[in-house]
Design a protein around this motif. Structure first.
Motif, mmCIF file in Angstrom:
data_model
loop_
_atom_site.group_PDB
_atom_site.id
_atom_site.type_symbol
_atom_site.label_atom_id
_atom_site.label_comp_id
_atom_site.label_asym_id
_atom_site.label_seq_id
_atom_site.Cartn_x
_atom_site.Cartn_y
_atom_site.Cartn_z
ATOM 1 N N LEU A 32 0.831 -1.203 0.000
ATOM 2 C CA LEU A 32 0.000 0.000 0.000
ATOM 3 C C LEU A 32 0.866 1.253 0.000
ATOM 4 O O LEU A 32 0.632 2.180 -0.790
ATOM 5 C CB LEU A 32 -0.934 0.005 1.213
ATOM 6 C CG LEU A 32 -1.747 1.283 1.418
ATOM 7 C CD1 LEU A 32 -2.770 1.431 0.305
ATOM 8 C CD2 LEU A 32 -2.402 1.287 2.767
ATOM 9 N N ALA A 33 1.869 1.298 0.864
ATOM 10 C CA ALA A 33 2.765 2.455 0.910
ATOM 11 C C ALA A 33 3.505 2.620 -0.410
ATOM 12 O O ALA A 33 3.695 3.742 -0.894
ATOM 13 C CB ALA A 33 3.749 2.295 2.066
ATOM 14 N N GLN A 34 3.911 1.520 -1.002
ATOM 15 C CA GLN A 34 4.621 1.557 -2.280
ATOM 16 C C GLN A 34 3.717 2.114 -3.391
ATOM 17 O O GLN A 34 4.129 2.979 -4.174
ATOM 18 C CB GLN A 34 5.065 0.141 -2.621
ATOM 19 C CG GLN A 34 6.086 0.006 -3.674
ATOM 20 C CD GLN A 34 6.531 -1.444 -3.828
ATOM 21 O OE1 GLN A 34 5.765 -2.369 -3.521
ATOM 22 N NE2 GLN A 34 7.736 -1.652 -4.295
ATOM 23 N N HIS A 35 2.478 1.654 -3.447
ATOM 24 C CA HIS A 35 1.542 2.130 -4.467
ATOM 25 C C HIS A 35 1.191 3.599 -4.249
ATOM 26 O O HIS A 35 1.035 4.356 -5.211
ATOM 27 C CB HIS A 35 0.277 1.271 -4.474
ATOM 28 C CG HIS A 35 0.482 -0.060 -5.108
ATOM 29 N ND1 HIS A 35 0.946 -1.139 -4.404
ATOM 30 C CD2 HIS A 35 0.299 -0.488 -6.374
ATOM 31 C CE1 HIS A 35 1.035 -2.180 -5.209
ATOM 32 N NE2 HIS A 35 0.649 -1.802 -6.425
ATOM 33 N N LEU A 36 1.055 4.017 -2.997
ATOM 34 C CA LEU A 36 0.789 5.425 -2.717
ATOM 35 C C LEU A 36 1.945 6.304 -3.182
ATOM 36 O O LEU A 36 1.722 7.364 -3.774
ATOM 37 C CB LEU A 36 0.557 5.642 -1.219
ATOM 38 C CG LEU A 36 -0.822 5.321 -0.700
ATOM 39 C CD1 LEU A 36 -0.851 5.407 0.825
ATOM 40 C CD2 LEU A 36 -1.841 6.261 -1.288
ATOM 41 N N LEU A 37 3.159 5.876 -2.927
ATOM 42 C CA LEU A 37 4.320 6.654 -3.343
ATOM 43 C C LEU A 37 4.360 6.806 -4.858
ATOM 44 O O LEU A 37 4.548 7.916 -5.379
ATOM 45 C CB LEU A 37 5.607 5.995 -2.854
ATOM 46 C CG LEU A 37 6.898 6.653 -3.346
ATOM 47 C CD1 LEU A 37 7.046 8.036 -2.740
ATOM 48 C CD2 LEU A 37 8.088 5.792 -3.023
ATOM 49 N N VAL A 38 4.159 5.723 -5.573
ATOM 50 C CA VAL A 38 4.200 5.779 -7.041
ATOM 51 C C VAL A 38 3.060 6.639 -7.580
ATOM 52 O O VAL A 38 3.252 7.464 -8.483
ATOM 53 C CB VAL A 38 4.163 4.358 -7.633
ATOM 54 C CG1 VAL A 38 3.964 4.391 -9.131
ATOM 55 C CG2 VAL A 38 5.435 3.605 -7.279
ATOM 56 N N GLY A 39 1.867 6.483 -7.027
ATOM 57 C CA GLY A 39 0.725 7.270 -7.492
ATOM 58 C C GLY A 39 0.879 8.754 -7.223
ATOM 59 O O GLY A 39 0.579 9.593 -8.098
ATOM 60 N N GLY A 43 1.264 11.680 -10.103
ATOM 61 C CA GLY A 43 0.367 12.836 -10.111
ATOM 62 C C GLY A 43 1.124 14.150 -9.999
ATOM 63 O O GLY A 43 0.791 15.133 -10.673
ATOM 64 N N TYR A 44 2.147 14.180 -9.168
ATOM 65 C CA TYR A 44 2.967 15.382 -9.015
ATOM 66 C C TYR A 44 3.690 15.705 -10.317
ATOM 67 O O TYR A 44 3.733 16.862 -10.749
ATOM 68 C CB TYR A 44 3.963 15.186 -7.877
ATOM 69 C CG TYR A 44 4.771 16.415 -7.557
ATOM 70 C CD1 TYR A 44 4.200 17.506 -6.905
ATOM 71 C CD2 TYR A 44 6.109 16.494 -7.906
ATOM 72 C CE1 TYR A 44 4.936 18.635 -6.611
ATOM 73 C CE2 TYR A 44 6.858 17.610 -7.625
ATOM 74 C CZ TYR A 44 6.265 18.679 -6.975
ATOM 75 O OH TYR A 44 6.995 19.801 -6.699
ATOM 76 N N ALA A 45 4.250 14.682 -10.968
ATOM 77 C CA ALA A 45 4.951 14.891 -12.236
ATOM 78 C C ALA A 45 3.986 15.389 -13.313
ATOM 79 O O ALA A 45 4.332 16.273 -14.107
ATOM 80 C CB ALA A 45 5.625 13.602 -12.686
ATOM 81 N N ALA A 46 2.787 14.843 -13.353
ATOM 82 C CA ALA A 46 1.797 15.292 -14.336
ATOM 83 C C ALA A 46 1.384 16.741 -14.074
ATOM 84 O O ALA A 46 1.248 17.538 -15.019
ATOM 85 C CB ALA A 46 0.574 14.381 -14.304
ATOM 86 N N ALA A 47 1.210 17.117 -12.822
ATOM 87 C CA ALA A 47 0.842 18.495 -12.490
ATOM 88 C C ALA A 47 1.965 19.465 -12.849
ATOM 89 O O ALA A 47 1.710 20.553 -13.376
ATOM 90 C CB ALA A 47 0.502 18.604 -11.005
ATOM 91 N N LEU A 48 3.202 19.083 -12.581
ATOM 92 C CA LEU A 48 4.334 19.936 -12.968
ATOM 93 C C LEU A 48 4.416 20.097 -14.474
ATOM 94 O O LEU A 48 4.645 21.202 -14.977
ATOM 95 C CB LEU A 48 5.643 19.344 -12.447
ATOM 96 C CG LEU A 48 5.995 19.612 -11.002
ATOM 97 C CD1 LEU A 48 7.307 18.937 -10.649
ATOM 98 C CD2 LEU A 48 6.081 21.083 -10.717
ATOM 99 N N ALA A 49 4.248 19.002 -15.192
ATOM 100 C CA ALA A 49 4.304 19.075 -16.658
ATOM 101 C C ALA A 49 3.205 19.980 -17.195
ATOM 102 O O ALA A 49 3.438 20.773 -18.115
ATOM 103 C CB ALA A 49 4.188 17.676 -17.251
ATOM 104 N N TRP A 50 2.022 19.888 -16.644
ATOM 105 C CA TRP A 50 0.921 20.730 -17.111
ATOM 106 C C TRP A 50 1.192 22.197 -16.805
ATOM 107 O O TRP A 50 1.074 23.054 -17.674
ATOM 108 C CB TRP A 50 -0.396 20.292 -16.485
ATOM 109 C CG TRP A 50 -1.505 21.224 -16.852
ATOM 110 C CD1 TRP A 50 -2.049 22.195 -16.079
ATOM 111 C CD2 TRP A 50 -2.173 21.304 -18.113
ATOM 112 N NE1 TRP A 50 -3.000 22.875 -16.773
ATOM 113 C CE2 TRP A 50 -3.103 22.346 -18.029
ATOM 114 C CE3 TRP A 50 -2.062 20.594 -19.288
ATOM 115 C CZ2 TRP A 50 -3.924 22.691 -19.082
ATOM 116 C CZ3 TRP A 50 -2.886 20.950 -20.344
ATOM 117 C CH2 TRP A 50 -3.804 21.982 -20.235
#
Length: 67
Positions: A32-39, A43-50
């Motif tokens: 769960l912690a691993q999936h949260l980190l990746v997600g 999302g952060y990378a997508a927001a920065l790119a936008w």
């Protein structure tokens, strides 16, 4: 301490324990912690790119006069 700070503190503490639970072997808490980190990272990378690449270029295209 404000409510938001308290929630963030508890979330950080629980996620730290979930990551450290890997010492006991692969388990659902660690996954769960691993999936949260990746997600969150995706999302952060997508927001920065936008915000820093796509939106400014689209605005420049919309404002540019047609030649």
């Amino acid at each position: 301490m404000a409510l938001g700070e308290m929630v963030g503190l508890w979330a950080a503490a629980l996620l730290t324990l979930a990551v450290l639970s890997y010492l006991l072997g692969e388990n659902p808490l660690f996954r769960l912690a691993q999936h949260l980190l990746v997600g969150i990272a995706a999302g952060y990378a997508a927001a920065l790119a936008w915000n820093h690449v796509l939106a400014p270029r689209l605005m420049r295209l919309a404002e540019a006069p047609r030649e």
